[in-house]
Design an enzyme around this catalytic site. Structure first.
Site, PDB file in Angstrom:
ATOM      1  N   HIS A 449       0.836  -1.209   0.000  1.00  0.00           N
ATOM      2  CA  HIS A 449       0.000   0.000   0.000  1.00  0.00           C
ATOM      3  C   HIS A 449       0.874   1.265   0.000  1.00  0.00           C
ATOM      4  CE1 HIS A 449      -3.452   2.478   1.825  1.00  0.00           C
ATOM      5  NE2 HIS A 449      -2.395   3.236   2.042  1.00  0.00           N
ATOM      6  N   GLU A 450       1.802   1.317   0.946  1.00  0.00           N
ATOM      7  CA  GLU A 450       2.585   2.543   1.095  1.00  0.00           C
ATOM      8  C   GLU A 450       3.579   2.739  -0.033  1.00  0.00           C
ATOM      9  OE1 GLU A 450       1.848   4.755   3.203  1.00  0.00           O
ATOM     10  OE2 GLU A 450       0.628   3.644   4.648  1.00  0.00           O
ATOM     11  N   HIS A 454       0.798   4.222  -2.899  1.00  0.00           N
ATOM     12  CA  HIS A 454       0.975   5.675  -2.977  1.00  0.00           C
ATOM     13  C   HIS A 454       2.150   6.061  -3.871  1.00  0.00           C
ATOM     14  CE1 HIS A 454      -2.188   6.457  -0.215  1.00  0.00           C
ATOM     15  NE2 HIS A 454      -1.596   5.888   0.822  1.00  0.00           N
ATOM     16  N   GLU A 507      -6.509   6.689  -0.970  1.00  0.00           N
ATOM     17  CA  GLU A 507      -6.368   5.518  -0.103  1.00  0.00           C
ATOM     18  C   GLU A 507      -6.927   4.280  -0.792  1.00  0.00           C
ATOM     19  OE1 GLU A 507      -4.463   5.439   2.261  1.00  0.00           O
ATOM     20  OE2 GLU A 507      -4.215   7.600   2.514  1.00  0.00           O
TER      21      GLU A 507
HETATM   22 ZN    ZN Z   1      -2.423   5.273   2.580  1.00  0.00          ZN
END
Ligand code: ZN
Length: 725
Positions: A449-450, A454, A507
C-alpha cells in the site's frame, strides 16, 4: 432517537502501551537527546490538534490539565468515592479523559464522531467538585459542560456549515466560503496546509482572514511567498462578488514557539548536515508561517536516507478539514526496527519488476520510479490526534512527483493495535486462520500500500511554457481510446482538483494496489511467504479487506450521507467492487448469532480470487489511476460516489446491516506512550501502565511547566469569538 452508545467510549476499551523500550535502548546518547527534543516539539505541537478539533476542546484540555495536576488519581478517586461516586462511575470518568487526551479532542480521530462521557453530568461534576482544585476549575466546567455533553445534530460529527463542527473555519462559513477561499489561495499561490479561515464583515463587504500558523505574529515577508501578508481585494469567479482577503500569521503562536524552541535544541544533536538543514528549514517555516520552507525541509528529509531516529513534523494530513486541504498538526519520532526494514528494502529493490504488473499502460507510470526510503520503525512519540500504522510522506505532490517521498511502517503500532481477541462476521474456520495470519498479512498489505500504492502512477501536467510531461501524440486514455487533451496545470495538485474526495480516493487506489499485487509470488516471497502459506496470506489479506469494508459502515453517517474516515470509505468501495464481480466471490448473509441477536456472515471464496477477484479489482484500479492521471474529476467523482453510496435498494442491504455492525463493534484501542526525561547527559525512558490511569499519568508527566495552561488559555480566548453559534 439518538443511540448514545455510538458516542461513548466503553470502560472495557482496550489500552495498550506503545512499547519502544528495546529500540530506544539501542540508541547512543546523542541519538537519545535528538529523539527527546523532537519528541518535546511533537508533544507541544500536538496540543494544536485540540484547537483544530472543536471550539470546546482547548477548554476541556485545560480542565483535565488542572484537575490531574491538582492531586494524584488515587486521592481523586477516594475523595470522589467519599462523595458517593461508584468505582464504575470513576472508571467511566477516567476512560473519557483518556479517550479525550489520546484523540486530542472530543471527536474521534478515527471516525470524526463526537465522544461524550459515559456517566451522567451530575456525577461528572461531583468528581470535579470533590477534587482539591474544585474552585479553580469550576469556571472552566461551567463553560464547557454543556457542549461536552450535547448531542445536538450539528455537534455529532466534524463537518462544515450545517453539516457539523469544525474549527478550520469560523462557524459562519460554509462550502461556498471554502471554495472562494480556495480560489483566492490558488490565485495567490498560498498553500492551505497551515491555514485556517475566519469570516467577518467589513463595511458591506465580506472579509476573510486566512491565518497562517507561526510563532511570529509580526508583519513582514513570508519566505517563498513574499509580501503576502495584509489585505487583498478579490473578486472570486465562484460568486462574482468582490470581497476582502486578509492574510495574517501567528495562529497557535505560543505553541509554535515551543515547537521552534525544542527543534532548535535538537539541532545540536543531529546525526548529519542534512538533518541540520532539515531542522533549520522547519524552524523557518514554523517561525514565519511559510509552507515553501516546510517543503524545503521535506526535501532535506527525503535525502536523509535510513536514519536511526526518524521524524516528521508539521501540518501534514488533510483528512479532518471538511474541505480536505488544510493539514492537522502531527509530529513523530520513531526508531528503526532492523528486521522488518530489511524486507521493505527488498520490496523497494524489486519495485521496477512489480510496478509493470499493475493494470495501467506504461505511460501512466512515473517516468522513473523514485526509490522511496522504506523502513519499519517503532514509534517513540506520536503527537497528534491518532496514530496510523503506516505513513507515506511528504504529501506535497510536486515533491512526490519529481523528488520522491518516504514510507514508514510503524511496527509497534501494527502489533499493539491488531491483537484482536474477538473476530466478528466470519465462520470458525476463517476466524482461526484470520487470528493466525492477520499481522503477517497486514504487514504485506502495508508494505505494498505505502510503497507501490501511494508510490505509483503519474500525473499528466501541462507546463507553463505550453509543453507537456507526457507524449501528447502517442499517449491515449485507455478508458476512451482518445488522445489526452485535458490534464493538470502546473500550479494544480491532485488535492486541489479532487478536493473533498482526494484523500479517500487515493487511499482506495493504494489499498487496491495492495490486494492486487499481493497476488504476485515475487511480492510474497520478499516477505518470506511461499507455497501454501503464501496462498493463506493472500486469502487472509483479501478477507481482511472484505471484512473491513463491512466494518466500515460504522464510519458512515446516514443522517448526513457522509463518510467520516478516508480509509474505511475506501475499503467499503473495494467490498462493493468485490460483490459486483459476483460469481460467489464474496457473499454476505444476515444470520442469528449464538447470543440470539442478529449477526452477519461474510464468506470469501478462495478459488475465485484469481479468476473473478483479480480482473474486477484490476479494472476498477485502472480507472482510479486513469482518472487521477488525467485529472478527470468528473468521471472519478461519479465512479467514487457510486461505490461509496450506502443504500438498501438491493442486496446485501448495507444500510440495514449497518445497525448490526454498530451493535457488534469493538471499541478501537488507545495507546499509552512513553515519556523521555533528560537526566544530565542521559535520557531516561518512562513507561506507564496499560490503563486509563496510566495514560492520564503519562499526560500529567508530559507537561510539567506551570505556564502551559496560561498559554493554552490565551489561545483559546482568541478562538472564542469565531465560534459563537
Ligand atoms: Zn495510505
Amino acid at each position: 432517537m439518538t443511540d448514545v452508545s455510538l458516542y461513548v467510549l466503553p470502560s472495557e476499551t482496550k489500552i495498550a502501551l506503545l512499547d519502544c523500550q528495546t529500540a530506544f535502548n539501542g540508541l547512543t546518547s546523542q541519538e537519545k537527546l535528538y529523539a527527546h527534543y523532537i519528541s518535546q516539539a511533537s508533544w507541544y505541537g500536538g496540543l494544536i490538534c485540540f484547537i483544530q478539533t472543536s471550539p470546546e476542546s482547548p477548554g476541556i484540555f485545560l480542565l483535565f490539565h488542572k484537575l490531574f495536576r491538582g492531586q494524584s488519581l488515587e486521592e481523586l478517586q477516594s475523595s470522589a468515592e467519599a462523595n458517593g461516586i461508584t468505582k464504575e462511575e470513576f472508571q467511566a470518568f477516567l476512560t473519557y479523559a483518556a479517550g479525550f487526551l489520546s484523540n486530542a479532542g472530543n471527536y474521534k480521530a478515527f471516525g470524526d464522531s463526537k465522544i461524550i462521557p459515559n456517566l451522567p453530568k451530575e456525577k461528572f461534576e461531583k468528581i470535579l467538585m470533590s477534587s482539591k482544585v474544585a474552585t479553580e476549575i469550576s469556571g472552566l466546567w461551567k463553560e464547557v459542560s454543556e457542549r461536552m455533553y450535547s448531542l445536538e445534530d450539528r455537534l455529532r460529527e466534524l463537518g462544515l456549515g450545517k453539516k457539523g463542527i469544525t474549527t478550520y473555519f469560523s462557524s459562519n462559513c460554509d462550502i461556498e466560503d471554502a471554495k472562494v477561499a480556495q480560489e483566492f489561495m490558488s490565485a495567490k499561490d498560498i498553500s492551505p496546509y497551515n491555514t485556517r479561515l475566519f469570516k467577518t464583515k467589513e463595511g458591506d463587504k465580506v472579509c476573510y482572514e486566512v491565518r497562517l500558523a507561526s510563532s511570529s505574529t509580526a508583519e513582514g515577508d513570508v519566505p517563498g511567498c513574499g509580501s503576502i501578508l495584509g489585505s487583498h481585494e478579490f473578486t472570486p469567479k465562484e460568486t462574482g462578488k468582490p470581497c476582502v482577503f486578509k492574510v495574517t500569521r501567528g495562529d497557535y503562536s505560543d505553541l509554535m514557539a515551543l515547537v521552534v524552541e525544542n527543534l532548535t535544541k535538537a539541532m545540536k544533536y543531529a546525526a548529519n548536515e542534512t538533518e541540520k538543514k532539515m531542522l533549520s528549514s522547519y524552524i523557518q517555516s514554523f517561525t514565519t508561517g511559510s509552507i515553501p520552507e516546510h517543503k524545503e525541509g521535506s526535501r532535506h528529509w527525503i535525502k536523509n536516507k535510513g536514519p536511526i531516529v526518524e521524524t516528521y513534523i508539521g501540518f501534514i494530513e488533510s483528512y479532518r478539514d471538511p474541505f480536505g486541504v488544510r493539514g492537522e498538526f502531527e509530529g513523530f519520532v520513531a526508531v528503526v526496527n532492523k528486521e522488518m526494514s530489511a524486507k521493505f528494502t527488498e520490496l523497494v529493490n524489486q519495485a521496477e519488476h512489480l510496478l509493470p504488473l499493475l493494470p495501467w499502460p506504461a505511460a501512466f507510470e512515473k517516468d522513473k520510479f523514485l526509490r522511496p526510503d522504506f523502513t519499519s520503525l517503532d514509534v517513540l512519540t506520536f503527537g497528534g490526534s491518532g496514530i496510523p500504522a503506516g505513513i507515506n510522506i511528504p504529501n506535497y505532490d510536486d515533491i512526490r512527483q519529481d523528488e520522491g517521498f518516504k514510507n514508514v511502517s510503524l511496527g509497534n503500532v501494527l502489533i499493539a493495535g491488531y491483537k484482536e481477541d474477538k473476530v466478528s462476521f466470519l465462520d470458525e474456520e476463517d476466524k482461526e486462520l484470520f487470528v493466525k495470519l492477520k499481522i503477517q498479512a497486514f504487514e504485506v498489505q502495508v508494505g505494498l500500500h505505502e510503497l507501490l500504492g501511494h508510490g505509483s502512477g503519474k500525473l499528466f501536467i501541462k507546463n507553463e511554457d505550453g509543453t507537456y510531461n507526457f507524449d501528447q501524440e502517442s499517449v491515449e486514455n485507455p478508458e476512451t481510446n482518445q488522445k489526452i487533451t485535458e490534464c493538470y496545470n502546473e500550479n494544480e495538485t491532485w488535492d486541489s482538483r479532487f478536493s473533498t474526495i482526494s484523500s479517500s480516493y487515493e487511499e482506495c487506489r493504494a489499498e487496491c494496489v495492495g490486494i492486487y499485487l499481493c497476488l504476485s509470488t515475487d511480492a510474497l516471497r520478499i516477505f518470506g511467504f511461499k507455497d501454501e502459506t503464501a496462498d493463506d496470506i493472500i486469502y487472509v489479506n483479501w478477507l481482511i479487506m472484505a471484512r473491513s469494508g463491512l466494518l466500515a459502515l460504522e464510519f458512515y453517517s446516514p443522517e448526513t450521507r457522509a463518510w467520516r474516515q478516508a480509509h474505511m470509505q475506501a475499503r467499503f468501495c473495494i467490498l462493493r467492487v468485490m460483490l459486483e464481480a459476483g460469481q460467489g466471490l464474496v457473499t454476505i448473509t444476515k444470520t442469528t448469532g449464538d447470543d440470539g441477536k442478529e449477526d452477519i456472515l461474510l464468506k470469501l471464496d478462495r478459488s475465485k480470487i484469481i479468476g473473478v477477484g483479480k480482473p474486477a479489482i484490476g479494472k476498477f484500479l485502472k480507472k482510479l489511476q486513469v482518472y487521477k492521471s488525467v485529472g478527470d474529476v468528473e468521471s472519478g467523482k461519479k465512479m467514487y460516489d457510486y461505490y461509496s453510496d450506502v443504500h438498501d435498494r438491493d442486496e446485501p442491504h448495507f444500510l440495514s446491516l449497518r445497525s448490526i455492525v454498530l451493535d457488534r463493534k469493538q471499541p478501537r484501542r488507545m495507546f499509552v506512550q512513553h515519556n523521555t526525561v533528560v537526566q544530565g547527559e542521559n535520557v531516561d525512558l518512562k513507561s506507564y501502565d496499560s490503563s486509563a490511569a496510566g495514560l492520564i499519568q503519562s499526560w500529567v508527566d508530559r507537561f510539567p511547566e506551570d505556564d502551559l495552561a496560561d498559554k493554552m488559555m490565551k489561545l483559546w480566548e482568541k478562538e472564542k469569538p469565531y465560534f459563537t453559534d
